[in-house]
Design an enzyme around this catalytic site. Structure first.
Site, mmCIF file in Angstrom:
data_model
loop_
_atom_site.group_PDB
_atom_site.id
_atom_site.type_symbol
_atom_site.label_atom_id
_atom_site.label_comp_id
_atom_site.label_asym_id
_atom_site.label_seq_id
_atom_site.Cartn_x
_atom_site.Cartn_y
_atom_site.Cartn_z
ATOM 1 N N HIS A 98 14.097 71.886 53.038
ATOM 2 C CA HIS A 98 15.071 71.150 52.233
ATOM 3 C C HIS A 98 15.969 72.185 51.565
ATOM 4 O O HIS A 98 15.483 73.169 51.002
ATOM 5 C CB HIS A 98 14.350 70.298 51.196
ATOM 6 C CG HIS A 98 15.234 69.891 50.056
ATOM 7 N ND1 HIS A 98 16.418 69.221 50.263
ATOM 8 C CD2 HIS A 98 15.125 70.081 48.720
ATOM 9 C CE1 HIS A 98 16.996 69.017 49.092
ATOM 10 N NE2 HIS A 98 16.236 69.528 48.142
ATOM 11 N N ASN A 114 23.234 71.136 47.907
ATOM 12 C CA ASN A 114 21.970 70.410 48.064
ATOM 13 C C ASN A 114 22.304 68.925 48.221
ATOM 14 O O ASN A 114 22.833 68.301 47.302
ATOM 15 C CB ASN A 114 21.117 70.666 46.813
ATOM 16 C CG ASN A 114 19.804 69.912 46.800
ATOM 17 O OD1 ASN A 114 19.638 68.915 47.484
ATOM 18 N ND2 ASN A 114 18.870 70.380 45.987
ATOM 19 N N CYS A 158 14.350 64.542 47.056
ATOM 20 C CA CYS A 158 14.510 65.645 48.015
ATOM 21 C C CYS A 158 13.494 65.589 49.149
ATOM 22 O O CYS A 158 13.733 66.138 50.220
ATOM 23 C CB CYS A 158 14.411 66.982 47.297
ATOM 24 S SG CYS A 158 15.671 67.125 46.035
HETATM 25 N N1 COA Z 1 27.523 78.298 35.458
HETATM 26 C C1 COA Z 1 27.439 79.250 34.523
HETATM 27 N N2 COA Z 1 26.410 79.364 33.668
HETATM 28 C C2 COA Z 1 25.414 78.470 33.802
HETATM 29 C C3 COA Z 1 25.446 77.424 34.746
HETATM 30 C C4 COA Z 1 26.565 77.365 35.603
HETATM 31 N N3 COA Z 1 26.683 76.434 36.568
HETATM 32 N N4 COA Z 1 24.332 76.710 34.627
HETATM 33 C C5 COA Z 1 23.615 77.242 33.631
HETATM 34 N N5 COA Z 1 24.267 78.297 33.114
HETATM 35 C C6 COA Z 1 23.882 79.165 32.028
HETATM 36 C C7 COA Z 1 22.928 78.510 31.059
HETATM 37 O O1 COA Z 1 23.641 77.757 30.109
HETATM 38 C C8 COA Z 1 22.264 79.725 30.429
HETATM 39 O O2 COA Z 1 23.130 80.242 29.458
HETATM 40 P P1 COA Z 1 22.523 80.930 28.127
HETATM 41 O O3 COA Z 1 21.698 82.065 28.596
HETATM 42 O O4 COA Z 1 23.764 81.319 27.403
HETATM 43 O O5 COA Z 1 21.730 79.850 27.468
HETATM 44 C C9 COA Z 1 22.183 80.710 31.589
HETATM 45 O O6 COA Z 1 23.144 80.275 32.556
HETATM 46 C C10 COA Z 1 20.821 80.781 32.236
HETATM 47 O O7 COA Z 1 20.380 79.450 32.407
HETATM 48 P P2 COA Z 1 19.048 79.133 33.159
HETATM 49 O O8 COA Z 1 18.905 77.660 33.301
HETATM 50 O O9 COA Z 1 17.924 79.895 32.499
HETATM 51 O O10 COA Z 1 19.395 79.790 34.564
HETATM 52 P P3 COA Z 1 18.478 80.071 35.775
HETATM 53 O O11 COA Z 1 18.465 81.498 36.066
HETATM 54 O O12 COA Z 1 17.172 79.349 35.683
HETATM 55 O O13 COA Z 1 19.328 79.372 36.927
HETATM 56 C C11 COA Z 1 19.248 77.379 38.214
HETATM 57 C C12 COA Z 1 19.563 77.997 36.878
HETATM 58 C C13 COA Z 1 19.451 75.892 38.124
HETATM 59 C C14 COA Z 1 20.176 77.951 39.274
HETATM 60 C C15 COA Z 1 17.780 77.742 38.603
HETATM 61 O O14 COA Z 1 16.908 77.442 37.530
HETATM 62 C C16 COA Z 1 17.311 77.055 39.822
HETATM 63 O O15 COA Z 1 17.783 77.356 40.888
HETATM 64 N N6 COA Z 1 16.357 76.147 39.723
HETATM 65 C C17 COA Z 1 15.924 75.337 40.815
HETATM 66 C C18 COA Z 1 16.897 74.222 40.937
HETATM 67 C C19 COA Z 1 16.776 73.466 42.211
HETATM 68 O O16 COA Z 1 16.462 74.010 43.242
HETATM 69 N N7 COA Z 1 17.028 72.183 42.145
HETATM 70 C C20 COA Z 1 16.970 71.330 43.230
HETATM 71 C C21 COA Z 1 15.583 70.938 43.443
HETATM 72 S S1 COA Z 1 15.443 69.867 44.764
#
Ligand code: COA
Length: 349
Positions: A276, A306, A114
């Site tokens: 980014h 992204n 990234c």
């Molecule tokens: N659709 C539906 N549910 C989803 C899912 C999706 N696409 N992805 C994950 N879940 C579920 C998980 O399985 C989990 O279920 P559970 O509670 O039954 O176990 C629940 O949603 C919460 O998961 P979690 O990973 O704790 O969610 P979160 O609030 O952290 O959100 C992201 C996930 C990825 C959106 C978040 O962590 C994030 O934005 N992180 C940064 C990622 C990023 O910017 N990446 C690029 C970097 S360059």
């Protein structure tokens, strides 16, 4: 020593729009979940068997070169940033070079995910400032959709990423105070596996990975790709989303402030921050932390997802095309991602 400037910029995104509801047809997710957590509404996917990371890069590069008022023959160095290359090796830099007929000039591939574009811009800046090169072509391009897990298991990663490419031409400028003012690069490999695509790879060297990934127990040889990786479908990126989020919201403001302080400037001096496009929630958090108005931050992740190394040049180009980045504006680029790596660049446009 002259400053370096962005003399031309272009981007290319594939036609094919993939909405959140399209993804909900193949995995357990929903438009509501994706929009709420990431801000993404749709993303583009390249056409398999027709497009590649290189061909998308070429399309963006053609526009950047034309807008710089030069021709392919004028390019004297190529930098290509991607995490989704056409080949394991050689890199996309030489493939783009072959396509565009710039044979003979140096081509460098960088793997900083990234923050690949910001790292690449810093390299281009040093080469141009030092007088070594006059027209550096920097490309960021990604074909993520070829390598994502479209089952529910991969949903936390897959919904975030999209395909596309952006490119710039970096040239010297004689205009006092204009161009790239400074660049700032950082990394912390402690977190290397928090956001990673580790297979296929040569990490059989790590003893604990031998059994887990089924590397053959032979004295010589082996392969980067094993049958066990296939059988376990262990061939996709993984991400600890919350760890990434936490670190990103800390490092983005830090590295933006570093750029401003280096130049004796304040957040209110920024005309346009182009972060980014990791996640809209991260950008909004950074905006609040830096006390920036909506018109000081460019977000387009809603439309493109992204696009990793391509996200900053795509967003910067869109902002410039729409008149939101103008002559004399102070533009700040900032990135954070896998590695973890992060960086910023401050530009007087
Ligand atoms: N659709 C539906 N549910 C989803 C899912 C999706 N696409 N992805 C994950 N879940 C579920 C998980 O399985 C989990 O279920 P559970 O509670 O039954 O176990 C629940 O949603 C919460 O998961 P979690 O990973 O704790 O969610 P979160 O609030 O952290 O959100 C992201 C996930 C990825 C959106 C978040 O962590 C994030 O934005 N992180 C940064 C990622 C990023 O910017 N990446 C690029 C970097 S360059």
């Amino acid at each position: 020593m002259p400053n370096a400037k962005i003399a031309g910029i272009g981007y290319y995104v594939p036609e094919n729009k993939v909405t959140n509801n399209d993804l909900a047809r193949v995995m357990d997710t929903s438009d509501e979940w994706i929009q709420e957590r990431t801000g993404i509404v749709e993303r583009r996917y390249a056409k398999k068997h027709e497009e590649s990371t290189t061909t998308m890069g070429v399309e963006a590069a053609k526009i950047a070169i034309e807008r710089a008022g030069i021709t392919n023959e004028d390019i004297d160095f190529i930098i290509f940033a991607t995490l989704s290359p056409d080949y394991y090796f050689p890199g996309c830099g030489v493939l783009l070079q072959r396509e565009m007929g710039m044979l003979g000039v140096g081509a460098l591939d960088i793997r900083n995910q990234c923050s690949g574009f910001v790292y690449g811009l810093s390299i281009a800046d040093q080469f141009v400032k030092s007088g070594m090169y006059k027209n550096v072509l920097l490309v960021g391009s990604e074909f993520h959709s070829m390598g994502l897990d479209f089952s529910t298991r991969g949903r936390n990663v897959t919904v975030i990423f999209g395909d596309g490419a952006g490119a710039v031409v970096v040239q010297p400028t004689e205009e006092e105070g204009k161009g790239i003012l400074s660049t700032h690069l950082h990394a912390d490999g402690t977190y290397a596996e928090k956001l990673a695509y580790i297979n296929p790879g040569s990490h059989a060297g790590k003893w604990e990975d031998k059994e887990r990934f089924g590397y053959p127990d032979v004295e010589f040889g082996g392969a980067f790709l094993t049958q066990k990786m296939w059988d376990d479908e262990d061939l996709f990126p993984n991400m600890e989303g919350q760890a990434v989020f936490k670190m990103a919201v800390q490092k983005f403001p830090e590295v933006i402030m570093e750029a401003l302080q280096t130049n004796g400037l304040q957040p209110e001096d920024i005309d346009m921050l182009v972060p980014h496009q990791a996640n809209l929630r991260i950008s909004q958090f950074v905006q609040r932390r830096m006390k920036l108005r909506d018109d000081q931050v460019w977000n387009n992740i809603q439309k493109f997802g992204n696009t990793t190394a391509a996200s900053i040049p795509i967003a910067l180009c869109e902002a410039w095309e729409q008149g939101a980045v103008k002559d004399g504006d102070l533009v700040c680029l900032a990135a954070f991602g896998s590695g973890f790596t992060w960086g910023s660049a401050l530009i007087r446009w």
